[in-house]
Design a protein around this motif. Structure first.
Motif, short mmCIF file in Angstrom:
data_model
loop_
_atom_site.label_atom_id
_atom_site.label_comp_id
_atom_site.label_asym_id
_atom_site.label_seq_id
_atom_site.Cartn_x
_atom_site.Cartn_y
_atom_site.Cartn_z
N ARG A 354 0.83 -1.21 0.00
CA ARG A 354 0.00 0.00 0.00
C ARG A 354 0.87 1.26 0.00
O ARG A 354 0.54 2.25 -0.66
CB ARG A 354 -0.95 -0.03 1.19
N VAL A 355 1.99 1.21 0.72
CA VAL A 355 2.93 2.33 0.69
C VAL A 355 3.49 2.52 -0.72
O VAL A 355 3.58 3.65 -1.21
CB VAL A 355 4.08 2.09 1.70
N VAL A 356 3.85 1.40 -1.38
CA VAL A 356 4.38 1.49 -2.74
C VAL A 356 3.37 2.14 -3.67
O VAL A 356 3.71 3.03 -4.47
CB VAL A 356 4.77 0.09 -3.26
N GLU A 357 2.12 1.73 -3.56
CA GLU A 357 1.08 2.33 -4.40
C GLU A 357 0.90 3.81 -4.09
O GLU A 357 0.83 4.65 -5.00
CB GLU A 357 -0.25 1.59 -4.22
N ASP A 358 0.84 4.14 -2.80
CA ASP A 358 0.67 5.54 -2.41
C ASP A 358 1.84 6.39 -2.91
O ASP A 358 1.64 7.52 -3.39
CB ASP A 358 0.54 5.67 -0.89
N ARG A 359 3.06 5.87 -2.77
CA ARG A 359 4.22 6.61 -3.26
C ARG A 359 4.13 6.82 -4.77
O ARG A 359 4.45 7.90 -5.28
CB ARG A 359 5.50 5.84 -2.93
N ALA A 360 3.73 5.77 -5.48
CA ALA A 360 3.65 5.86 -6.93
C ALA A 360 2.63 6.90 -7.40
O ALA A 360 2.81 7.52 -8.45
CB ALA A 360 3.33 4.49 -7.53
N LEU A 361 1.57 7.07 -6.62
CA LEU A 361 0.49 7.97 -7.02
C LEU A 361 0.68 9.39 -6.50
O LEU A 361 -0.16 10.26 -6.76
CB LEU A 361 -0.85 7.41 -6.55
N GLN A 362 1.79 9.63 -5.78
CA GLN A 362 2.09 10.98 -5.34
C GLN A 362 2.37 11.89 -6.53
O GLN A 362 2.97 11.48 -7.52
CB GLN A 362 3.30 10.99 -4.41
N ASP A 363 1.93 13.15 -6.43
CA ASP A 363 2.21 14.11 -7.49
C ASP A 363 3.70 14.39 -7.58
O ASP A 363 4.44 14.31 -6.59
CB ASP A 363 1.46 15.43 -7.22
N ALA A 364 4.17 14.73 -8.78
CA ALA A 364 5.56 15.11 -9.00
C ALA A 364 5.57 16.08 -10.18
O ALA A 364 4.52 16.37 -10.77
CB ALA A 364 6.42 13.88 -9.28
N ASP A 365 6.75 16.56 -10.52
CA ASP A 365 6.86 17.59 -11.56
C ASP A 365 7.77 17.12 -12.69
O ASP A 365 8.99 17.18 -12.57
CB ASP A 365 7.40 18.88 -10.93
N PRO A 366 7.23 16.66 -13.85
CA PRO A 366 5.79 16.53 -14.11
C PRO A 366 5.24 15.15 -13.77
O PRO A 366 4.09 15.00 -13.44
CB PRO A 366 5.71 16.79 -15.61
N ILE A 367 6.09 14.08 -13.84
CA ILE A 367 5.60 12.72 -13.63
C ILE A 367 6.45 12.04 -12.56
O ILE A 367 7.68 12.14 -12.55
CB ILE A 367 5.67 11.90 -14.94
N ASN A 368 5.79 11.35 -11.68
CA ASN A 368 6.45 10.51 -10.69
C ASN A 368 6.91 9.23 -11.39
O ASN A 368 6.08 8.46 -11.88
CB ASN A 368 5.47 10.19 -9.56
N PRO A 369 8.23 8.94 -11.45
CA PRO A 369 8.69 7.77 -12.21
C PRO A 369 8.13 6.45 -11.67
O PRO A 369 7.92 5.51 -12.44
CB PRO A 369 10.21 7.82 -12.06
N GLN A 370 7.85 6.40 -10.37
CA GLN A 370 7.30 5.17 -9.80
C GLN A 370 5.95 4.82 -10.40
O GLN A 370 5.59 3.65 -10.51
CB GLN A 370 7.16 5.32 -8.28
N ARG A 371 5.22 5.85 -10.79
CA ARG A 371 3.88 5.61 -11.31
C ARG A 371 3.92 4.84 -12.63
O ARG A 371 3.04 4.00 -12.91
CB ARG A 371 3.12 6.93 -11.49
#
Length: 595
Positions: A354-371
């Motif tokens: 769940r942490v991995v998913e939450d981290r992946a869906l965090q906003d970033a500029d412009p794209i979070n690479p984990q997502r």
């Protein structure tokens, strides 16, 4: 005209089971290049853009098939170019045979053009077997032994063939006289199991443990059923070394994921709290991520006795194949009734995902690479073959993807060199042309050699039953892994002069050479990009513009790392504000959930 020595060389390779050679031509191997045309119906020659890529592909071929990967290069500069890819094979224990040319025998020792002492050059990387052919009668046993030793020792071997020798008449059958060698091809792998008494000792150690941790590596592939059985009986958690990512299904509740700097918090907990360690088919090198010496009793299983008891002071090292040894060991292991620690681990694993998913869906500029990696999980076919390059792409490959034994996945594990991501994926398409291949690479590796090897993919993809070869490029205009290592390990701010690299439009380049591609600049386009990539009829590049300030957080941050991080901020890091924001957001998710 009768058969030449070069033609017999190829014939003997074919008799040993070789069906493909990766390489690049040159005048030091003219005789072999000419013979390849004669043998084109039996041995496929794959022309790479560079000899280093040929060696990477040979290494990957060995990883994807278990066969000997074969690469070919000319004398002098071509042979030198092979070395990095060959060291990748050596350090990851893969069977590879390198065939290199040499100047004419009469010229050797005369400081001739492109004359290099190749036996000295290759004596480390191919230390198990590196031979210079001086007589046509040698070719038979040189090929037989070079191929067989590569398989038996799971290492690199090398044959050096002077060009003038390749042009001479072949000697398929050496004369029956003193001083000649009469070999035959073939290799039958043994089934290696320890003695019964040693298996009993191993069982006694494991049975005495109350909190058993299992660490698996690439040597445990094919033993997933046995590993699940012994993990269940021992109520153990299982961590995976990076080269063992596909040994067990990541959806199993007790699989804690990767270990090490690129590992997970549950794997850290597993090693930190265990009282017994069972290591199977792994030479994971980082002692700081294993139990403290004296904390745990240890048993290790490896088919190579040289790799036993060097990573942790094991109580017992067993020489044996993972599957065969576990089959013998399982009946001796008692079923543990106390499952409390295992239940705690499973709870932490569930929280971690769940942490991995939450981290992946965090906003970033412009794209979070984990997502990009998290969304790939939705599209990943069960038979996909994945390669990752060195860099932050390896971090997300290690932590974010959910893999299983039906997948094949690898990267440069022990050499950790940049550049193998794309050539590994191309080799996957030749070895398994009916399976999709995905290369996960950073923009540094893509500029280093990945773009050139797209040309190789463009040349050959119409031969593949399934043409899907997908290259994801993390485009952040930064040598990002080194930037973060400088911050966390040295306390230095980002040095733009060394770390900044040009912004290249990788998808446009792919289209320019007849492939597919899309540039992704906003997170809402990620799913559409993966959908298009998996639906295409040709190799495809996803050029994803990602935020370089999303931190590849280790599973456990030490006080020293925190001090270095603060030092980098005080040193005037040009991206300090974004770095603080992203690091805080990513780390806070760990405290909100889990232990």
């Amino acid at each position: 005209m009768g058969q030449t020595t070069a033609e017999f060389l190829l014939e003997r390779l074919h008799e040993n089971g070789v069906r493909r050679i990766y390489g690049y031509p040159g005048d030091g191997i003219n005789a072999i290049v000419g013979a390849l045309e004669t043998f084109s119906d039996r041995i496929e020659f794959v022309q790479t853009r560079h000899e280093e890529m040929a060696a990477f592909m040979a290494c990957a071929h060995a990883k994807w098939t278990g066969e000997v990967g074969v690469c070919l290069a000319t004398s002098g500069p071509g042979a030198i170019h092979l070395l990095n890819g060959l060291y990748d094979a050596k350090l990851d224990h893969q069977p590879v045979l390198a065939i290199v040319g040499q100047q004419a025998r009469a010229a050797l020792g005369g400081s001739y053009q492109q004359e290099v002492d190749l036996q000295s050059l290759f004596k480390d990387v191919a230390h198990e077997y590196c031979e210079l052919a001086t007589d046509a009668a040698q070719i038979r046993h040189l090929v037989d032994r070079g191929h067989r030793i590569a398989l038996d020792q799971r290492s690199v071997t090398c044959l050096i063939i002077p060009n003038d020798l390749g042009e001479e008449p072949a000697v398929p059958e050496p004369p029956r006289k003193h001083g000649t060698v009469h070999s035959s091809p073939g290799y039958a792998a043994p089934r290696i199991v320890p003695e019964d008494a040693d298996l009993q000792r191993a069982a006694e150690i494991l049975n005495a443990g109350e909190r058993v941790a299992i660490l698996v590596g690439q040597g445990a592939r094919g033993a997933h059923e046995e590993l699940m059985q012994i993990a269940d009986k021992l109520a153990a958690g299982v961590a995976k070394a990076l080269l063992g990512r596909t040994v067990l299904d990541d959806d199993l509740p007790y699989v804690t994921g990767s270990i090490g700097l690129l590992g997970t918090k549950p794997s850290w907990t597993l090693m930190d709290e265990c009282d017994t360690l069972l290591m199977v088919g792994s030479s994971f090198p980082y002692s700081e991520f294993l139990p403290e010496p004296g904390q745990a009793r240890g048993v290790q299983i490896d088919r190579d006795g040289r790799m036993l008891n060097i990573r942790y002071p094991m109580e017992l090292g067993l020489v044996g194949d993972a599957k065969a040894t576990l089959e013998k060991l399982i009946p001796l292991v008692r079923h543990k009734t106390d499952r409390d620690w295992r239940s705690e681990l499973e709870s932490e694993v569930a929280d971690w995902w769940r942490v991995v998913e939450d981290r992946a869906l965090q906003d970033a500029d412009p794209i979070n690479p984990q997502r990009l990696f998290w969304e790939l999980n939705k599209y990943l076919p069960d038979d996909a073959i994945l390669s990752a390059d060195s860099g932050t792409s390896a971090d997300w490959f290690a932590r974010t993807l959910k893999l299983k034994p039906s997948h094949l996945a690898s990267l440069s594990g022990n050499l950790a060199t940049m550049g193998p991501g794309v050539p590994y994926a191309i080799a996957a398409k030749f070895a398994h042309p009916n399976r999709p291949a995905i290369a996960l690479v950073g923009d540094g590796a893509m500029q280093m050699n990945g773009m050139a090897e797209l040309i190789t993919a463009a040349k050959y993809y119409e031969r593949w039953t399934d043409p899907r070869l997908i290259v994801l490029v993390l485009n952040n205009s930064d040598l990002n892994q080194v930037t973060w290592e400088q911050r966390a390990m040295e306390g230095d701010p980002k040095n733009v002069a060394t770390q900044g690299i040009p912004d290249v439009r990788y998808a446009d380049f792919a289209k320019l050479i007849g492939l597919g591609g899309v540039r992704v600049e906003t997170p809402d386009r990620i799913e559409a990009a993966w959908d298009e990539a998996f639906s295409t009829d040709r190799p495809f590049v996803i050029d994803a513009v990602v935020d370089p300030e999303v931190p590849p957080l280790p599973p456990h941050i030490t006080l020293e790392q925190a001090k270095m991080f603060i030092s980098a901020l005080r040193g005037g890091d040009p991206n300090a504000r974004a770095m603080i924001s992203q690091s805080f957001k990513q780390k806070m998710l760990e405290f909100v959930r889990g232990r």
